[in-house]
Design a protein around this motif. Structure first.
Motif, mmCIF file in Angstrom:
data_model
loop_
_atom_site.group_PDB
_atom_site.id
_atom_site.type_symbol
_atom_site.label_atom_id
_atom_site.label_comp_id
_atom_site.label_asym_id
_atom_site.label_seq_id
_atom_site.Cartn_x
_atom_site.Cartn_y
_atom_site.Cartn_z
ATOM 1 N N TYR A 51 0.822 -1.207 0.000
ATOM 2 C CA TYR A 51 0.000 0.000 0.000
ATOM 3 C C TYR A 51 0.862 1.265 0.000
ATOM 4 N N LEU A 52 1.922 1.256 0.807
ATOM 5 C CA LEU A 52 2.805 2.431 0.809
ATOM 6 C C LEU A 52 3.504 2.594 -0.537
ATOM 7 N N GLY A 53 3.922 1.494 -1.143
ATOM 8 C CA GLY A 53 4.503 1.565 -2.479
ATOM 9 C C GLY A 53 3.502 2.077 -3.494
ATOM 10 N N LEU A 54 2.259 1.685 -3.348
ATOM 11 C CA LEU A 54 1.210 2.158 -4.248
ATOM 12 C C LEU A 54 0.979 3.653 -4.083
ATOM 13 N N LEU A 55 0.995 4.132 -2.849
ATOM 14 C CA LEU A 55 0.816 5.568 -2.614
ATOM 15 C C LEU A 55 1.952 6.388 -3.220
ATOM 16 N N VAL A 56 3.165 5.839 -3.207
ATOM 17 C CA VAL A 56 4.319 6.562 -3.739
ATOM 18 C C VAL A 56 4.319 6.572 -5.264
ATOM 19 N N ILE A 70 -8.137 3.652 -14.644
ATOM 20 C CA ILE A 70 -7.254 4.397 -15.539
ATOM 21 C C ILE A 70 -6.090 3.497 -15.948
ATOM 22 N N LYS A 71 -5.407 3.893 -17.026
ATOM 23 C CA LYS A 71 -4.238 3.144 -17.476
ATOM 24 C C LYS A 71 -3.028 3.638 -16.686
ATOM 25 N N THR A 72 -2.372 2.717 -16.002
ATOM 26 C CA THR A 72 -1.204 3.061 -15.189
ATOM 27 C C THR A 72 -0.038 2.166 -15.586
ATOM 28 N N ASN A 77 0.170 -1.312 -11.143
ATOM 29 C CA ASN A 77 -0.768 -2.444 -11.184
ATOM 30 C C ASN A 77 -0.288 -3.591 -10.311
ATOM 31 N N PHE A 78 1.018 -3.875 -10.347
ATOM 32 C CA PHE A 78 1.561 -4.946 -9.509
ATOM 33 C C PHE A 78 1.365 -4.632 -8.035
ATOM 34 N N LEU A 79 1.690 -3.415 -7.621
ATOM 35 C CA LEU A 79 1.554 -3.059 -6.211
ATOM 36 C C LEU A 79 0.095 -3.066 -5.762
ATOM 37 N N ARG A 80 -0.807 -2.666 -6.648
ATOM 38 C CA ARG A 80 -2.239 -2.687 -6.310
ATOM 39 C C ARG A 80 -2.722 -4.116 -6.114
ATOM 40 N N VAL A 81 -2.387 -4.989 -7.041
ATOM 41 C CA VAL A 81 -2.793 -6.392 -6.938
ATOM 42 C C VAL A 81 -2.095 -7.072 -5.765
ATOM 43 N N PHE A 82 -0.820 -6.758 -5.551
ATOM 44 C CA PHE A 82 -0.066 -7.344 -4.441
ATOM 45 C C PHE A 82 -0.676 -6.967 -3.096
ATOM 46 N N SER A 83 -0.973 -5.686 -2.897
ATOM 47 C CA SER A 83 -1.520 -5.266 -1.607
ATOM 48 C C SER A 83 -2.913 -5.840 -1.387
ATOM 49 N N LEU A 84 -3.722 -5.916 -2.438
ATOM 50 C CA LEU A 84 -5.054 -6.512 -2.289
ATOM 51 C C LEU A 84 -4.972 -8.010 -1.998
#
Length: 108
Positions: A51-56, A70-72, A77-84
């Motif tokens: 989550y912190l990596g995603l925020l950064v 949105i397209k990122t 995308n990896f950090l979002r899927v990883f944290s979830l």
């Protein structure tokens, strides 16, 4: 239809409050078996790291809950899927641990 969400919320609270799998102590803390503590800590640290990596790394001005629309970059995308994934594994372990603890207390 206007109050459907409120009715569903109240129904879920009723089901949760009567479920025997919830193992609450006298201090009202949720407990899991002691052998699960290292795994729970690992999943919690992984969730916080992701989550912190995603925020950064997320684009400025885009809320976290809108990132799937949105397209990122692949890193975001990896950090979002990883944290979830880590959060879901943490919650699954938490509920399984509560059920195991309740089951063990029942037979003691």
């Amino acid at each position: 239809m206007k109050y459907a969400k409120f009715v569903c919320f109240l129904a879920s609270l009723t089901v949760i409050s009567t479920n025997q799998a919830f193992a609450f102590t006298l201090t009202r803390r949720i407990r899991v078996p002691d052998w699960m503590d290292p795994y729970m800590a690992m999943f919690l640290v992984g969730t916080l790291f992701g989550y912190l990596g995603l925020l950064v790394t997320k684009p400025r001005g885009v809320p976290v809950n809108q990132l799937s629309r949105i397209k990122t970059s692949p890193l975001v995308n990896f950090l979002r899927v990883f944290s979830l994934t880590m959060l879901m594994m943490f919650m699954a372990m938490l509920f399984a641990g509560m059920a195991l603890r309740r089951h063990a207390e029942h037979f003691m």
